[in-house]
Design a protein around this motif. Structure first.
Motif, mmCIF file in Angstrom:
data_model
loop_
_atom_site.group_PDB
_atom_site.id
_atom_site.type_symbol
_atom_site.label_atom_id
_atom_site.label_comp_id
_atom_site.label_asym_id
_atom_site.label_seq_id
_atom_site.Cartn_x
_atom_site.Cartn_y
_atom_site.Cartn_z
ATOM 1 N N MET A 272 0.828 -1.210 0.000
ATOM 2 C CA MET A 272 0.000 0.000 0.000
ATOM 3 C C MET A 272 0.862 1.260 0.000
ATOM 4 S SD MET A 272 -3.366 -1.023 2.167
ATOM 5 C CE MET A 272 -4.306 0.071 1.125
ATOM 6 N N LEU A 273 1.981 1.221 0.713
ATOM 7 C CA LEU A 273 2.895 2.364 0.699
ATOM 8 C C LEU A 273 3.490 2.570 -0.690
ATOM 9 C CD1 LEU A 273 5.035 2.294 3.980
ATOM 10 C CD2 LEU A 273 3.756 4.231 3.091
ATOM 11 N N MET A 274 4.089 1.513 -1.223
ATOM 12 C CA MET A 274 4.756 1.623 -2.521
ATOM 13 C C MET A 274 3.751 1.937 -3.626
ATOM 14 S SD MET A 274 7.407 -1.079 -4.240
ATOM 15 C CE MET A 274 6.150 -2.361 -4.425
ATOM 16 N N GLY A 275 2.584 1.279 -3.593
ATOM 17 C CA GLY A 275 1.571 1.549 -4.603
ATOM 18 C C GLY A 275 1.094 2.982 -4.581
ATOM 19 N N GLY A 276 0.917 3.537 -3.376
ATOM 20 C CA GLY A 276 0.485 4.925 -3.257
ATOM 21 C C GLY A 276 1.470 5.890 -3.878
ATOM 22 N N TYR A 277 2.764 5.692 -3.600
ATOM 23 C CA TYR A 277 3.776 6.612 -4.136
ATOM 24 C C TYR A 277 3.975 6.423 -5.643
ATOM 25 C CZ TYR A 277 5.175 8.466 0.397
ATOM 26 O OH TYR A 277 5.196 9.128 1.599
ATOM 27 N N VAL A 278 3.835 5.198 -6.130
ATOM 28 C CA VAL A 278 3.939 4.972 -7.573
ATOM 29 C C VAL A 278 2.802 5.688 -8.306
ATOM 30 C CG1 VAL A 278 3.732 3.224 -9.384
ATOM 31 C CG2 VAL A 278 5.204 2.797 -7.423
ATOM 32 N N LEU A 279 1.586 5.565 -7.790
ATOM 33 C CA LEU A 279 0.450 6.251 -8.398
ATOM 34 C C LEU A 279 0.617 7.769 -8.342
ATOM 35 C CD1 LEU A 279 -2.542 4.091 -7.072
ATOM 36 C CD2 LEU A 279 -1.707 4.236 -9.438
ATOM 37 N N MET A 280 1.118 8.266 -7.220
ATOM 38 C CA MET A 280 1.329 9.718 -7.096
ATOM 39 C C MET A 280 2.367 10.199 -8.100
ATOM 40 S SD MET A 280 1.217 9.954 -2.949
ATOM 41 C CE MET A 280 1.557 11.711 -2.800
ATOM 42 N N THR A 281 3.397 9.379 -8.355
ATOM 43 C CA THR A 281 4.395 9.741 -9.361
ATOM 44 C C THR A 281 3.742 9.882 -10.734
ATOM 45 O OG1 THR A 281 6.103 8.522 -8.134
ATOM 46 C CG2 THR A 281 6.567 9.063 -10.427
ATOM 47 N N GLY A 282 2.899 8.902 -11.079
ATOM 48 C CA GLY A 282 2.210 8.956 -12.372
ATOM 49 C C GLY A 282 1.304 10.163 -12.505
ATOM 50 N N TRP A 283 0.539 10.455 -11.446
ATOM 51 C CA TRP A 283 -0.383 11.586 -11.522
ATOM 52 C C TRP A 283 0.361 12.921 -11.531
ATOM 53 C CZ3 TRP A 283 -4.602 10.527 -13.569
ATOM 54 C CH2 TRP A 283 -5.313 9.351 -13.271
ATOM 55 N N ALA A 284 1.540 12.987 -10.900
ATOM 56 C CA ALA A 284 2.345 14.214 -10.956
ATOM 57 C C ALA A 284 2.796 14.488 -12.388
ATOM 58 C CB ALA A 284 3.552 14.091 -10.023
ATOM 59 N N VAL A 285 3.130 13.420 -13.118
ATOM 60 C CA VAL A 285 3.520 13.579 -14.525
ATOM 61 C C VAL A 285 2.329 14.066 -15.356
ATOM 62 C CG1 VAL A 285 4.293 12.351 -16.585
ATOM 63 C CG2 VAL A 285 5.335 11.840 -14.370
ATOM 64 N N VAL A 286 1.168 13.438 -15.152
ATOM 65 C CA VAL A 286 -0.029 13.841 -15.897
ATOM 66 C C VAL A 286 -0.412 15.279 -15.551
ATOM 67 C CG1 VAL A 286 -2.476 13.357 -16.272
ATOM 68 C CG2 VAL A 286 -0.861 11.468 -16.013
ATOM 69 N N PHE A 287 -0.293 15.638 -14.280
ATOM 70 C CA PHE A 287 -0.630 16.984 -13.831
ATOM 71 C C PHE A 287 0.273 18.013 -14.516
ATOM 72 C CE2 PHE A 287 -1.326 19.765 -9.813
ATOM 73 C CZ PHE A 287 -2.362 20.425 -10.447
ATOM 74 N N THR A 288 1.567 17.692 -14.622
ATOM 75 C CA THR A 288 2.511 18.601 -15.265
ATOM 76 C C THR A 288 2.164 18.796 -16.741
ATOM 77 O OG1 THR A 288 4.267 17.899 -13.744
ATOM 78 C CG2 THR A 288 4.939 18.982 -15.779
ATOM 79 N N VAL A 289 1.823 17.703 -17.406
ATOM 80 C CA VAL A 289 1.436 17.792 -18.820
ATOM 81 C C VAL A 289 0.164 18.628 -18.977
ATOM 82 C CG1 VAL A 289 0.650 16.466 -20.812
ATOM 83 C CG2 VAL A 289 2.542 15.608 -19.414
ATOM 84 N N ALA A 290 -0.806 18.407 -18.092
ATOM 85 C CA ALA A 290 -2.077 19.138 -18.172
ATOM 86 C C ALA A 290 -1.866 20.629 -17.957
ATOM 87 C CB ALA A 290 -3.058 18.578 -17.147
ATOM 88 N N LEU A 291 -1.018 20.988 -16.982
ATOM 89 C CA LEU A 291 -0.752 22.405 -16.735
ATOM 90 C C LEU A 291 -0.006 23.042 -17.900
ATOM 91 C CD1 LEU A 291 0.309 22.350 -12.955
ATOM 92 C CD2 LEU A 291 -1.829 23.212 -13.907
ATOM 93 N N SER A 292 0.841 22.266 -18.557
ATOM 94 C CA SER A 292 1.614 22.803 -19.684
ATOM 95 C C SER A 292 0.733 23.058 -20.905
ATOM 96 C CB SER A 292 2.735 21.826 -20.057
ATOM 97 O OG SER A 292 3.596 21.605 -18.955
#
Length: 555
Positions: free
Chosen positions: A393-413
């Motif tokens: 649950m710890l590792m899965g949470g941080y992996v998902l957050m990494t993915g969404w941070a990338v998507v968030f950056t693309v969306a803001l750009s």
């Protein structure tokens, strides 16, 4: 030759021949090692346990007392952290006007936007400094007073804070608000450290993760509750902002009225107070039935391991090689909780919602959705943690957050190029918070209670709390500069933190689900003493093997 004398009921004196273990080249066992596993069951008066426990299936009791104790402690505990984070958003403009009016009445000075913002930032940030102070004093308080008494005494800071906030407008003193926020920060800092410790020491092994994780559930519930109470239709309007800041006294009063009826932590009673009868009585009340022999055996084994140890201080952990990687793990996860940017995303939410076309009057209602996301995720995490385990649950949470941070950056750009990109940004906010709540929000807090023994646990929780609050203060101060300096790339550092943390968890952190402390310690031994002589490693393996034999024989 090793002679084992296990005198508990149902155990025969057993003599094992030719069981010599070679330690440091000699055929002998260290006396401290032998005393570690020679458990004197007569001290525990097993007549308290039903005689038919060994032949019939144990009757399970109802843990209503445990559920009510968790609710009472959390309402006046970690709920306050989320609540006091949320209630400062709505009255921002009202308190800024109050500060400006105070300066005009006192000195005839009209403050500019920069000066008012600076004072407001200090009012908000002082909460983190109070939490830092609370984290530092939580360890000594919990050792000297016990877990329950510390939580009760902690309400002194809360009620003092509420009184100052309530009277600040009448006294025309914004300084009283600053002191109030500092005191409520101390309250949150103590409860965030002591409450998970209290829960972890009171819960049975099979419920330890779920009970400890309830701290995160109540934190997120406090966040939602604060957002709801802060609505303009309730206390988030200009005439009532002082009552909003003082409303945190109500959960404190509930705790003062209810928590005294529940028992102290059984482990604290046994290990720190040396009161076996009080420990057994507390266990019976919390379990709702006769105490299982396996649980008593586990307590006795841990007691013998720390029999001659004193309560450790944080600097003792720094020099203790046997807990080196446990301490590193706690430091990494406690820091990552804040450096991942989850709390900062709440401040950024209003901007994104505004860019998505939501009117200013509706943003306060949409913002409640961010709190609901974390609350829902924490409940799901609470239900799944004993099935999926802490590490996943710890590792899965941080992996998902990494993915969404990338998507968030693309969306803001691309938000100025593609018309629907602002809506994707808004979606990323919810999914980022959901991912955080599904693991890192709760598991990071309970980890120190599972990988440290009784003497080191308060110091470990103090270290974890110190780093959490320090990083919260740092990230709160630098986030505006990240937004202005990095623009649409402001979440790249947060995504990097999530990726590095997920990698560390995968490579270093062992699974702790359903394991006793000796089992977890054995997992960390390979890391703590890596590179030592092979003879020492073999001797340690023999010692652990002997311990497992004795423990299984005792059962």
């Amino acid at each position: 030759m090793i002679s084992l004398h296990l005198n508990g009921p149902g155990h025969l004196n057993e003599h094992k021949q030719n069981s010599d273990v070679s330690c440091n080249g000699e055929n002998r066992i260290n006396p401290k090692l032998l005393s570690l596993f020679s458990l004197d069951f007569n001290l525990w008066n097993y007549q308290h346990i039903r005689k038919d426990n060994m032949t019939t299936k144990e009757k399970k009791g109802h843990s209503y007392t445990l559920v009510l104790m968790v609710t009472s402690a959390a309402i006046g505990g970690t709920l306050q952290y989320g609540y006091n984070l949320a209630i400062m958003n709505a009255p921002t403009i009202f308190i800024q006007n109050f500060v400006n009016e105070t300066f005009q009445e006192r000195w005839g000075i009209q403050l500019g936007v920069y000066e008012v913002t600076l004072i407001w930032t200090f009012i908000v940030s002082i909460f983190s400094l109070g939490g830092l102070t609370g984290a530092l004093i939580a360890g000594p308080m919990s050792v000297r007073l016990g877990r329950k008494k510390t939580l009760l005494l902690n309400n002194v800071f809360l009620l003092s804070s509420s009184l100052l906030a309530l009277l600040s407008r009448t006294a025309k003193s914004f300084e009283m608000i600053i002191i109030s926020r500092f005191l409520v920060g101390i309250n949150a800092g103590i409860s965030m450290n002591v409450q998970p410790m209290y829960f972890g020491e009171s819960a049975p092994k099979h419920l330890r993760g779920a009970v400890s994780l309830s701290s995160a559930v109540f934190t997120s519930f406090g966040l939602v509750l604060g957002q709801v109470v802060s609505l303009r239709e309730l206390l988030g309007s200009e005439p009532y902002w002082q009552y909003l800041l003082a409303s945190n006294a109500i959960p404190g009063f509930i705790q003062l009225l209810t928590l005294p009826w529940f028992p102290e932590s059984p482990r604290y009673l046994l290990f720190d107070c040396k009161d076996k009868e009080a420990c057994l009585s507390a266990l019976k009340r919390l379990r709702g039935c006769e105490v299982r022999r396996e649980e008593l055996d586990e307590l006795l084994q841990e007691q013998n391991e720390i029999k001659s140890d004193r309560a450790k201080q944080p600097w003792d952990l720094l020099t203790d090689r046997s807990v080196r990687w446990q301490l590193i793990s706690v430091a990494v996860l406690s820091s990552a909780m804040q450096l991942c940017g989850n709390d900062s995303i709440y401040f950024y939410a209003s901007y994104v919602f505004q860019e998505a076309g939501i009117s200013a009057g509706q943003i306060q209602y949409v913002t409640i959705g961010t709190g609901m996301c974390e609350f829902t995720a924490c409940i799901l995490c609470n239900l799944l943690i004993e099935r999926l385990g802490r590490k996943l649950m710890l590792m899965g949470g941080y992996v998902l957050m990494t993915g969404w941070a990338v998507v968030f950056t693309v969306a803001l750009s691309l938000e100025n190029i593609v018309t629907w990109m602002p809506y994707l940004s808004m979606t990323c906010i919810f999914t980022y918070i959901l991912s955080f709540g599904m693991g890192p929000a709760g598991v990071s807090v309970i980890l120190p209670t599972e990988i440290f023994n009784q003497t080191a646990r308060p110091a470990a929780c103090m270290t974890a709390g110190f780093l959490m609050w320090l990083n919260l203060f740092i990230i709160g101060m630098i986030f505006p500069f990240l937004v202005s300096g990095l623009g649409q790339y402001c979440f790249v550092p947060f995504g990097t933190v999530c990726l590095v943390t997920a990698t560390y968890i995968h490579m270093v952190l062992p699974e702790t689900k359903g394991k006793t402390l000796p089992m977890i310690t054995k997992e960390f031994y390979k890391l703590n003493y890596r590179g030592h002589r092979k003879m020492d490693l073999e001797a340690s393996k023999a010692q652990y093997k002997l311990g497992e034999i004795l423990h299984s024989t005792a059962l």
